[in-house]
Design a protein around this motif. Structure first.
Motif, short mmCIF file in Angstrom:
data_model
loop_
_atom_site.label_atom_id
_atom_site.label_comp_id
_atom_site.label_asym_id
_atom_site.label_seq_id
_atom_site.Cartn_x
_atom_site.Cartn_y
_atom_site.Cartn_z
N ALA A 1 2.74 6.07 -2.77
CA ALA A 1 3.89 6.95 -3.07
C ALA A 1 4.10 7.06 -4.58
O ALA A 1 4.41 8.15 -5.10
CB ALA A 1 5.14 6.41 -2.38
N ARG B 1 0.82 -1.22 0.00
CA ARG B 1 0.00 0.00 0.00
C ARG B 1 0.85 1.27 0.00
O ARG B 1 0.63 2.18 -0.80
CB ARG B 1 -0.93 -0.02 1.21
N ASP B 2 1.84 1.34 0.88
CA ASP B 2 2.63 2.58 0.98
C ASP B 2 3.34 2.89 -0.33
O ASP B 2 3.35 4.03 -0.80
CB ASP B 2 3.67 2.47 2.11
N THR C 1 9.75 2.69 -2.93
CA THR C 1 9.97 2.11 -1.60
C THR C 1 11.21 2.78 -0.97
O THR C 1 12.12 3.20 -1.70
CB THR C 1 10.17 0.59 -1.67
#
Ligand SMILES: Nc1ncnc2c1ncn2[C@@H]1O[C@H](COP(=O)(O)OP(=O)(O)O)[C@@H](O)[C@H]1O
Ligand SMILES: O=P(O)(O)O[C@H]1O[C@H](CO)[C@@H](O[C@H]2O[C@H](CO)[C@@H](O)[C@H](O)[C@H]2O)[C@H](O)[C@H]1O
Length: 457
Positions: A292, A287-288, A451
């Motif tokens: 992003a 999700r992150d 990431t």
């Protein structure tokens, strides 16, 4: 009676959703009988957590299952009659074509041929493969009738766009030959579309996957050295898609969107991603990185153009005919509402769809398997090589014909690809769960740069 049959059908999109009972909306019998019982069009709806869904079926009734259909067509038995999926019956196919040629009105249904279309109503009709969103009948390799299964009130963009591109003289679309319409929730709705059939054509998907297989079977030749190299076709395909985009812009109009358009699009992508994450747990751990990646694309400086597009473009939607590439199935993304599918969007969405499809064609042949097997590892390496080569060729062909390289959109094109990959995870989760790893791998690759450690954890 529908309870057993309907959930087994590929066209039924609510298989994995909580749903209410089926509600019959209308039943329209045809005047003709083919096996000693009526043939009827049946519309039904079903309530799901994401809204009501409406579907079209054609049911034939006979004293037993007719010899002209296989056991998979059996729906159920009522009062001594067997109900069966009539679109699989060549006799019923003939009834439908005759009604189109005759311009028949049956109950509320209108069967019409296009002005000037020359169709032989006696052409034999045969249903094609079950693994489709809709059900199509081919008539003597001359015409193909697509009966839409999932319906939304209003005109289907497939019919609209076939007509507009054909009127514009596009070399990349089948000529429309006829239509079946009827009312749904008070609106005239496209129920079936008859178009020219490209005999001796090959699906882009079949050609591309044959090319990948050819490469995988070679130990030491690179993608540009094997006989089955697809790059020249991928380039021509890019050119065809750009020409179709230009014709669509001329036919329906195009506009430069306001500077906030990129933010608006990204907002929608984030909302769709959140919905997909809630439904597919495997997406949650990314999700992150997903968010992003989308946010990085929101600051796109240039105005984006907006116009009618294909909306669900992939290698299964393009046919290599004897003349060149043709594009089919302009319905748009099946899971989106009709208003969205008929609206103007960035053509980058279609470009991203094709780029994803090259990745699919390559990785579909290496999905699963043993991660430690060196032969399979080599196949995965070669498949990635094929995908890069053909994605590049497609973009080159598109850029040349459009006069603008879609790759200059950079992070925004990545966002469109990611949006498509997330849609694909959802799609595969519902239809072909063993293929979820193909788009999942793309989600990981496309979000890699976002990431914290560049994906090295
Ligand atoms: N004009 C055509 N000529 C030849 N084959 C066609 C044509 N249109 C569709 N097909 C074949 O029928 C299949 C289903 O058509 P499509 O429009 O993609 O239906 P669906 O909406 O069910 O996916 C295609 O994959 C293609 O093989
Ligand atoms: O039924 P449609 O053709 O309208 O589209 C749906 O089904 C497609 C699968 O057939 C799906 O496409 C995905 O799988 C393809 C290979 O089978 C691949 O080429 C595409 O890139 C991939 O998206 C499509 O997304 C779905 O809307």
């Amino acid at each position: 009676m529908l309870t057993d049959f309907v959930p087994r059908q590929r066209w039924f999109a609510a298989k994995n959703l909580d749903r209410g009972p089926f509600t019959i909306l209308s039943r329209t019998p045809m005047p003709d009988q083919v096996h000693g019982g009526p043939i009827e069009q049946l519309l039904f709806s079903v309530q799901t957590p994401v809204g009501v869904q409406r579907y079209q079926m054609w049911i034939g009734w006979a004293p037993g299952l007719p010899d002209s259909v296989g056991p998979q067509a059996h729906i159920g038995d009522v009062a001594g009659l067997t109900g069966y999926d009539a679109l699989q019956d060549p006799h019923v196919a003939g009834v439908l074509l005759s009604a189109i040629v005759a311009g028949a009105d049956v109950g509320d249904l209108s069967f019409r041929s296009e002005p000037g279309a020359d169709i032989d109503p006696t052409l034999p009709g045969l249903v094609i493969g079950a693994e489709q969103s809709n059900t199509s009948i081919v008539y003597g390799h001359r015409a193909i009738l697509k009966m839409f299964r999932r319906l939304e009130p209003g005109p289907n963009p497939d019919a609209e766009i076939h007509r507009a591109l054909s009127a514009a003289g596009s070399a990349h679309v089948a000529a429309p030959l006829g239509e079946i319409t009827g009312p749904l929730a008070g609106q005239t709705t496209t129920l079936g579309l008859l178009t020219e059939f490209f005999a001796n054509s090959a699906e882009g998907w079949a050609m591309a996957t044959a090319s990948v297989r050819d490469l995988l079977s070679e130990g030491d030749l690179t993608a540009d050295e094997v006989g089955g190299d697809f790059a020249a076709e991928a380039d021509r395909l890019g050119q065809a898609v750009a020409e179709v985009h230009a014709d669509l812009a001329a036919a329906f109009g195009s506009e430069v969107a306001d500077p906030g358009e990129a933010q608006r699009i990204i907002g929608q992508m984030i909302a769709s991603a959140e919905a997909a994450i809630a439904l597919v747990p495997e997406l949650a751990e990314h999700r992150d990185a997903i968010l992003a990646t989308f946010r990085a694309a929101a600051d796109h400086p240039d105005g984006l153009t907006r116009q009618r597009i294909h909306g669900d473009l992939h290698l299964g939607q393009v046919l290599r005919t004897l003349q060149g590439w043709s594009i089919i199935d302009f319905e748009g993304e099946p899971s989106k509402p009709l208003a969205y599918r008929r609206a103007a969007h960035s053509p980058l969405r279609d470009v991203a769809g094709m780029l994803r499809s090259f990745d699919y064609a390559a990785r579909g042949q290496t999905v699963g398997g043993d991660p430690d097997d060196p032969v399979q590892a080599q196949h995965r390496y070669r498949a990635a090589e094929w995908a890069t080569r053909n994605r590049t060729a497609f973009a080159d062909g598109y850029a040349r014909a459009a006069g603008q390289d879609p790759r200059t959109a950079g992070s925004l094109l990545t966002a469109f690809e990611l949006d498509k990959a997330i849609y694909e995870v959802l799609y595969e989760n519902g239809h072909r769960p063993h293929w979820v790893p193909i788009p999942m791998q793309a989600v990981v690759a496309l979000t890699h740069a976002a990431t914290p450690d560049g994906g090295h954890s």
